[in-house]
Write an enzyme that holds these catalytic residues in place. Structure first.
Site, PDB file in Angstrom:
ATOM      1  N   ASP A   1       3.878  -1.559 -21.537  1.00 51.01           N
ATOM      2  CA  ASP A   1       4.294  -1.197 -20.291  1.00 51.01           C
ATOM      3  C   ASP A   1       5.097   0.402 -19.739  1.00 51.01           C
ATOM      4  O   ASP A   1       5.919   0.392 -21.326  1.00 51.01           O
ATOM      5  CB  ASP A   1       6.340  -2.391 -20.397  1.00 51.01           C
ATOM      6  CG  ASP A   1       6.734  -1.585 -18.699  1.00 51.01           C
ATOM      7  OD1 ASP A   1       6.195  -0.464 -18.217  1.00 51.01           O
ATOM      8  OD2 ASP A   1       8.249  -2.384 -18.765  1.00 51.01           O
TER       9      ASP A   1
ATOM     10  N   ILE B   1      -9.674  -0.148  -9.762  1.00 49.54           N
ATOM     11  CA  ILE B   1     -10.237   0.372 -10.491  1.00 49.54           C
ATOM     12  C   ILE B   1     -10.689   0.371 -11.952  1.00 49.54           C
ATOM     13  O   ILE B   1     -12.130   0.071 -12.323  1.00 49.54           O
ATOM     14  CB  ILE B   1      -9.719   1.773  -9.937  1.00 49.54           C
ATOM     15  CG1 ILE B   1      -9.667   2.354  -8.170  1.00 49.54           C
ATOM     16  CG2 ILE B   1     -10.562   2.722 -10.847  1.00 49.54           C
ATOM     17  CD1 ILE B   1      -8.975   2.970  -8.076  1.00 49.54           C
TER      18      ILE B   1
ATOM     19  N   TYR C   1       4.873   9.241  -4.723  1.00 49.44           N
ATOM     20  CA  TYR C   1       3.478   9.185  -4.987  1.00 49.44           C
ATOM     21  C   TYR C   1       2.210  10.347  -5.141  1.00 49.44           C
ATOM     22  O   TYR C   1       2.241  10.487  -6.199  1.00 49.44           O
ATOM     23  CB  TYR C   1       3.128   8.044  -4.023  1.00 49.44           C
ATOM     24  CG  TYR C   1       2.135   7.162  -4.524  1.00 49.44           C
ATOM     25  CD1 TYR C   1       1.367   6.066  -6.141  1.00 49.44           C
ATOM     26  CD2 TYR C   1       0.244   8.627  -4.246  1.00 49.44           C
ATOM     27  CE1 TYR C   1      -0.156   6.258  -6.371  1.00 49.44           C
ATOM     28  CE2 TYR C   1      -0.967   7.717  -4.137  1.00 49.44           C
ATOM     29  CZ  TYR C   1      -0.886   6.956  -5.672  1.00 49.44           C
ATOM     30  OH  TYR C   1      -2.455   6.496  -6.176  1.00 49.44           O
TER      31      TYR C   1
HETATM   32  N1  LIG Z   1      -6.488   1.924  -4.307  1.00 50.59           N
HETATM   33  C1  LIG Z   1      -6.279   3.832  -4.128  1.00 50.59           C
HETATM   34  O1  LIG Z   1      -5.918   3.696  -2.733  1.00 50.59           O
HETATM   35  C2  LIG Z   1      -6.247   4.671  -5.132  1.00 50.59           C
HETATM   36  C3  LIG Z   1      -6.248   5.790  -3.991  1.00 50.59           C
HETATM   37  C4  LIG Z   1      -6.044   7.061  -4.830  1.00 50.59           C
HETATM   38  C5  LIG Z   1      -5.562   6.752  -6.462  1.00 50.59           C
HETATM   39  N2  LIG Z   1      -5.566   5.502  -7.134  1.00 50.59           N
HETATM   40  C6  LIG Z   1      -5.078   5.432  -8.137  1.00 50.59           C
HETATM   41  O2  LIG Z   1      -5.700   4.968  -8.660  1.00 50.59           O
HETATM   42  C7  LIG Z   1      -5.315   4.087  -9.902  1.00 50.59           C
HETATM   43  C8  LIG Z   1      -5.554   2.913 -10.096  1.00 50.59           C
HETATM   44  O3  LIG Z   1      -5.853   1.605  -8.836  1.00 50.59           O
HETATM   45  P1  LIG Z   1      -5.899   0.924  -8.239  1.00 50.59           P
HETATM   46  O4  LIG Z   1      -6.410   1.260  -7.018  1.00 50.59           O
HETATM   47  O5  LIG Z   1      -6.629   0.300  -9.189  1.00 50.59           O
HETATM   48  O6  LIG Z   1      -3.964  -0.250  -8.503  1.00 50.59           O
HETATM   49  P2  LIG Z   1      -4.227  -1.202  -9.175  1.00 50.59           P
HETATM   50  O7  LIG Z   1      -2.696  -1.979  -8.881  1.00 50.59           O
HETATM   51  O8  LIG Z   1      -5.158  -2.510  -8.959  1.00 50.59           O
HETATM   52  O9  LIG Z   1      -4.344  -1.161 -10.664  1.00 50.59           O
HETATM   53  C9  LIG Z   1      -3.129  -0.102 -10.975  1.00 50.59           C
HETATM   54  C10 LIG Z   1      -3.111  -1.154 -12.833  1.00 50.59           C
HETATM   55  O10 LIG Z   1      -1.925  -0.225 -13.074  1.00 50.59           O
HETATM   56  C11 LIG Z   1      -1.099  -1.745 -14.202  1.00 50.59           C
HETATM   57  N3  LIG Z   1      -0.154  -1.283 -14.184  1.00 50.59           N
HETATM   58  C12 LIG Z   1       1.107  -0.736 -13.221  1.00 50.59           C
HETATM   59  N4  LIG Z   1       2.654  -0.223 -13.941  1.00 50.59           N
HETATM   60  C13 LIG Z   1       2.219  -0.563 -15.174  1.00 50.59           C
HETATM   61  C14 LIG Z   1       2.757  -0.233 -16.589  1.00 50.59           C
HETATM   62  N5  LIG Z   1       3.953   0.256 -16.398  1.00 50.59           N
HETATM   63  N6  LIG Z   1       2.331  -0.612 -17.580  1.00 50.59           N
HETATM   64  C15 LIG Z   1       0.959  -0.862 -17.594  1.00 50.59           C
HETATM   65  N7  LIG Z   1       0.235  -0.512 -16.894  1.00 50.59           N
HETATM   66  C16 LIG Z   1       0.740  -0.957 -15.697  1.00 50.59           C
HETATM   67  C17 LIG Z   1      -1.618  -2.787 -13.013  1.00 50.59           C
HETATM   68  O11 LIG Z   1      -0.859  -3.589 -13.823  1.00 50.59           O
HETATM   69  C18 LIG Z   1      -2.575  -2.844 -12.805  1.00 50.59           C
HETATM   70  O12 LIG Z   1      -3.241  -3.514 -13.496  1.00 50.59           O
HETATM   71  C19 LIG Z   1      -3.568   4.231  -9.545  1.00 50.59           C
HETATM   72  O13 LIG Z   1      -3.292   5.074 -11.161  1.00 50.59           O
HETATM   73  C20 LIG Z   1      -3.894   4.407  -8.563  1.00 50.59           C
HETATM   74  O14 LIG Z   1      -2.357   5.066  -8.610  1.00 50.59           O
HETATM   75  C21 LIG Z   1      -6.001   4.767  -6.617  1.00 50.59           C
END
Ligand SMILES: NC(=O)c1ccc[n+]([C@@H]2O[C@H](COP(=O)([O-])OP(=O)(O)OC[C@H]3O[C@@H](n4cnc5c(N)ncnc54)[C@H](O)[C@@H]3O)[C@@H](O)[C@H]2O)c1
Length: 259
Positions: free
Chosen positions: A41, A13, A150
């Site tokens: 981090d 995203i 979560y």
């Molecule tokens: N994909 C889904 O279905 C979904 C649904 C609802 C909510 N979300 C939320 O949307 C957001 C983005 O998710 P996504 O699907 O793009 O996932 P993703 O795993 O592709 O991206 C998450 C990003 O967060 C970064 N991250 C993780 N731990 C970290 C840390 N300690 N410090 C800094 N950065 C860190 C990761 O490196 C990654 O680039 C998240 O908060 C996720 O919970 C996703």
């Protein structure tokens, strides 16, 4: 042109949103634990502080927008899940708020999740410790249960947004603060899960028969960050292809007893 910071910018995203905002002519400061303008981090206090310092330097102390998107679904690590999804998110919101106060029509969006209302059960006490600002107890309560931590961390984040958005530090300071709640979106976070999710329609219906795309979430974020969305304040916007509506047509929002 607005200057907008995004945490989780290297993810599905985050990357789609960066591309969308840049193609709209904005400047994006990407923040992530890897492959970002600001590498930090957000699970640690030191990382959170360093992030705020570096973003401040990069934007000369002025931000017009912020997307709080860094997150994990730590299957067997509930403690890390609350540290990143809630405490990292709140440290980002509070740490970058003074920069936003100096911005033009500033707008902030935190990424929560529709699991807050669609996951059948999860440990509410984890959300309560988060909202009590007690990271140690929240981590202990979450333990190894990443699946439960979560939605608990995302519930706490959504409640934090709703508690603060109308207050003097946010709406009162001219900063719009909202949350979005995506459903199942096709990103690295959900890699390999579609087959399982699409087979449990009674527990997790997907009325549109497909996962959401990261570009669709990016479109919603771009809108909420724009002046066109000026009247949104403290919203919790579900974007999930109909899962939430199919599961709970008459019972939203879930009554909360968090105080
Ligand atoms: N994909 C889904 O279905 C979904 C649904 C609802 C909510 N979300 C939320 O949307 C957001 C983005 O998710 P996504 O699907 O793009 O996932 P993703 O795993 O592709 O991206 C998450 C990003 O967060 C970064 N991250 C993780 N731990 C970290 C840390 N300690 N410090 C800094 N950065 C860190 C990761 O490196 C990654 O680039 C998240 O908060 C996720 O919970 C996703």
């Amino acid at each position: 042109m607005a200057t907008i910071a995004i945490t989780g910018s290297a993810g599905g995203i985050g990357r789609a949103t960066t591309e969308r905002l840049e193609s709209d002519g904005h400047r994006v400061i990407g923040i992530d634990v890897r492959d970002a303008d600001v590498t930090a981090d957000l699970s640690t206090e030191g990382g959170r502080r360093a992030m705020v310092r570096e973003v401040d330097e990069r934007c000369d102390g002025v931000l017009d927008g912020l997307v709080v998107g860094a997150g994990i679904q730590g299957k067997d690590d509930g403690a890390a899940t609350v540290s990143i999804n809630y405490f990292g998110a709140v440290a980002t919101l509070t740490g970058l708020r003074p920069l936003l106060e100096r911005g033009t029509q500033p707008s902030v969006v935190a990424i929560s999740s529709n699991s807050v209302t669609t996951q059948p059960s999860y440990p509410i006490e984890v959300a309560e410790w988060c909202l009590a600002d007690d990271e140690e107890r929240a981590r202990l309560a979450a333990g190894t249960d990443g699946i439960g931590a979560y939605p608990a961390s995302k519930l706490a984040l959504a409640v934090w947004v709703r508690r603060h958005a109308p207050g003097k530090d946010w709406a009162g300071a001219g900063i719009r603060l909202n949350a979005i709640a995506p459903g199942f979106i096709d990103t690295p976070l959900t890699e390999g899960l579609w087959e399982m999710v699409s087979s449990i329609g009674d527990i997790y219906p997907m009325p549109q028969g497909r996962p959401g795309e990261a570009t669709e979430v990016a479109g919603l974020l771009a809108y909420l960050l724009s002046p066109e969305a000026a009247f949104f304040c403290g919203a919790f916007l579900v974007m999930d292809g109909g899962t939430e509506a199919a599961l709970r047509p008459e019972s939203w929002p879930r009554p909360l007893a968090l105080d």
